[in-house]
Design a protein around this motif. Structure first.
Motif, mmCIF file in Angstrom:
data_model
loop_
_atom_site.group_PDB
_atom_site.id
_atom_site.type_symbol
_atom_site.label_atom_id
_atom_site.label_comp_id
_atom_site.label_asym_id
_atom_site.label_seq_id
_atom_site.Cartn_x
_atom_site.Cartn_y
_atom_site.Cartn_z
ATOM 1 N N LEU A 1 0.652 -0.998 -0.024
ATOM 2 C CA LEU A 1 0.145 0.454 0.334
ATOM 3 C C LEU A 1 1.121 1.074 0.074
ATOM 4 N N ASP A 41 3.756 1.469 -0.943
ATOM 5 C CA ASP A 41 4.469 1.537 -2.140
ATOM 6 C C ASP A 41 3.708 1.979 -4.242
ATOM 7 N N MET A 42 2.341 1.660 -3.303
ATOM 8 C CA MET A 42 1.255 2.005 -5.107
ATOM 9 C C MET A 42 1.021 3.840 -4.284
ATOM 10 N N TYR A 43 0.911 4.207 -3.320
ATOM 11 C CA TYR A 43 0.846 5.294 -2.695
ATOM 12 C C TYR A 43 1.604 6.520 -3.099
ATOM 13 N N GLU A 80 3.910 5.520 -5.413
ATOM 14 C CA GLU A 80 4.054 5.970 -6.696
ATOM 15 C C GLU A 80 2.904 6.702 -7.251
ATOM 16 N N GLY A 81 2.268 6.562 -7.096
ATOM 17 C CA GLY A 81 1.232 8.054 -7.382
ATOM 18 C C GLY A 81 1.686 9.556 -6.918
ATOM 19 N N VAL A 82 1.905 9.771 -5.797
ATOM 20 C CA VAL A 82 2.616 10.839 -5.757
ATOM 21 C C VAL A 82 3.634 11.076 -6.661
ATOM 22 N N ASP A 118 3.922 10.329 -9.494
ATOM 23 C CA ASP A 118 3.689 10.521 -10.931
ATOM 24 C C ASP A 118 2.938 12.327 -10.696
ATOM 25 N N ARG A 170 -5.439 16.307 -13.795
ATOM 26 C CA ARG A 170 -4.675 15.195 -12.407
ATOM 27 C C ARG A 170 -4.659 15.505 -11.170
ATOM 28 N N CYS A 198 -7.915 12.926 -9.887
ATOM 29 C CA CYS A 198 -7.336 12.148 -10.032
ATOM 30 C C CYS A 198 -6.462 11.798 -8.561
ATOM 31 N N TYR A 199 -5.719 12.556 -8.067
ATOM 32 C CA TYR A 199 -4.558 11.701 -7.345
ATOM 33 C C TYR A 199 -4.863 12.390 -5.895
ATOM 34 N N ALA A 227 -7.961 10.294 -4.818
ATOM 35 C CA ALA A 227 -7.327 8.608 -3.993
ATOM 36 C C ALA A 227 -6.923 8.941 -2.842
ATOM 37 N N PHE A 228 -6.166 9.911 -2.655
ATOM 38 C CA PHE A 228 -5.642 10.028 -1.302
ATOM 39 C C PHE A 228 -6.639 10.646 0.249
#
Lengths: 222, 222
Positions: free
Chosen positions: A91, A93-95, A97-99, A101, A127, A131-132, A135-136
């Motif tokens: 989790l 790592d996923m967050y 990577e979004g940050v 991007d 975005r 999107c970002y 999401a957070f």
């Protein structure tokens, strides 16, 4: 006693800033060796100090580490900012990577040719807003805890809060509809180590202006 | 008994191919759902299964993981391909992350206009020959072991083999200056799980063609 980590980069945020934030938040003192000319960069390359001829490079625990993610993951593991198990790590790592991007889009904006800048800026705003940031915000809403993962401060929170500062610098109105993100930003900013890092005179780097970009162009030849 | 991991992506390599390689090398059977229409993609988004609205998506161990590197890191740890301690893990991360950068250059080149595409691919081959492969040749030479890190098969080895084979598709002579990498290629290709993945009829995907590019453009609308 091990020496302090030593960061090799030029005098700007770039790809090293996330590393500075993470070390600072972990309460780890570090030194910086600034690359000021293309000769400085060449010397590091000829010395064999840069595995793939690129910076960031961090000297830590007898190693010369490159690749931003590898460095961040090492620091996070070492200073217990990486969750308690593999699933929490996934989790985080996923967050992260979004940050990264969205952060990459913001970081590269100054390099955009003038006639494309407005389009790029609009894209970033879109975005971020659609999107970002939602999401957070939704992650925080889903568990109502103080931090993104496992009810404990992790690298994900630190990277996200760093990003929120950049989003705010770009366009303060972007954070308006995200109360939980604003809360996270305040909470993390008030942690003693982070508060210290946010003071003037710390090793945090200011936004690069035209001069900084010119200098980078000279050093990295682009 | 745990369900097989399920991969959601287009019917091609793109950002999912490194994940397919890692699962296959680990001997893990996996299922695939292929995105062929915009409607399928929008449904995934509306159902809230894509944290940042993007694929790759991997359903595994009750999680819906997105972000390529987060997925790869989770799989590497789960299947004991991530080193035995932090120092080995960071080296694997450095090598895999660098090699993955190279793979993404090639994956993204497919979507550029013809002239730019040729330039990008030529640049990727050049970087492979001058920046990446010399590093791995030296690592193998310096320790004389069969694998890149810790005398044990890891994610770094899988990622490097994928890079070698991808580069060879672009330039058959790419390994001509790297005798140890040639041996490495043979050795890793003969690992039973990998040998199986390299057979026709496996889940390995072919290089991108114009049909693939068209489908992806249509679905992602760019």
């Amino acid at each position: 006693m091990a020496g302090k980590p030593k960061l090799h980069y030029f005098d700007a945020r770039g790809r090293m800033e996330a590393i500075r934030w993470l070390l600072a938040a972990a309460g780890v003192e570090f030194e910086e060796k600034l690359i000021e000319s293309s000769e400085d960069l060449d010397k590091l390359r000829y010395d064999g100090s840069l595995v793939f001829q690129q910076v960031p490079m961090v000297e830590i625990d007898g190693m010369k580490l490159v690749q931003t993610r590898a460095i961040l993951n090492y620091i996070a593991t070492k200073y217990d900012l990486y969750g308690k198990d593999m699933k929490e790590r996934a989790l985080i790592d996923m967050y992260t990577e979004g940050v990264a991007d969205l952060g990459e889009m913001i970081m590269l904006l100054p390099l955009c040719p003038p006639d494309q800048k407005n389009t790029k800026l609009t894209l970033i705003q879109d975005r971020a807003t659609n999107c970002y940031l939602p999401a957070f915000e939704n992650v925080l809403k889903s568990h109502r805890q103080d931090y993104l993962v496992g009810n404990k401060l992790s690298k994900a929170d630190i990277h996200l809060v760093e990003l929120l500062y950049y989003v705010e610098e770009l366009d303060p109105s972007l954070l308006a509809n995200f109360p939980l993100l604003k809360g996270l930003k305040t909470r993390v900013s008030n942690l003693p180590a982070v508060k210290k890092f946010l003071q003037p005179g710390s090793q945090r780097k200011l936004p690069g202006g035209e001069k900084s970009l010119e200098r980078a162009r000279k050093i990295f030849k682009f | 008994m745990a369900a097989k991991p399920k991969l959601w992506y287009f019917h091609g390599r793109g950002r999912m191919e490194s994940i397919r390689w890692l699962l296959a090398a680990a001997g893990v059977e996996f299922e695939e759902e292929f995105l062929e229409t915009r409607e399928q993609y929008e449904k995934l988004q509306k159902d809230g299964r894509l944290l940042f609205g993007q694929v790759p998506l991997v359903e595994i161990d009750g999680m819906e993981l997105t972000q390529t590197r987060a997925i790869l890191s989770y799989l590497a740890a789960k299947y004991n391909l991530h080193g035995k301690d932090l120092k080995e893990t960071v080296r694997i991360d450095m090598y895999a992350d660098g090699t993955l950068d190279l793979m993404l250059m090639v994956a993204l080149a497919a979507f550029k206009p013809p002239e730019e595409k040729e330039e990008s691919l030529a640049l990727a081959v050049k970087k492979a020959k001058t920046r990446y492969f010399p590093v791995f040749e030296k690592i193998l030479k310096d320790h004389g072991e069969d694998f890149l890190v810790g005398n044990k098969f890891s994610w770094a080895d899988i990622q490097l083999l994928e890079a070698i084979l991808t580069m060879e598709e672009l330039d058959a002579s790419v390994l001509s200056d790297f005798p140890l990498l040639k041996e490495f290629k043979t050795r890793i290709s003969n690992i039973p799980t990998i040998k199986k993945f390299l057979q026709p009829g496996s889940q390995r995907k072919p290089p991108p063609d114009s049909h693939y590019v068209e489908v992806v453009r249509n679905i992602l609308q760019f």
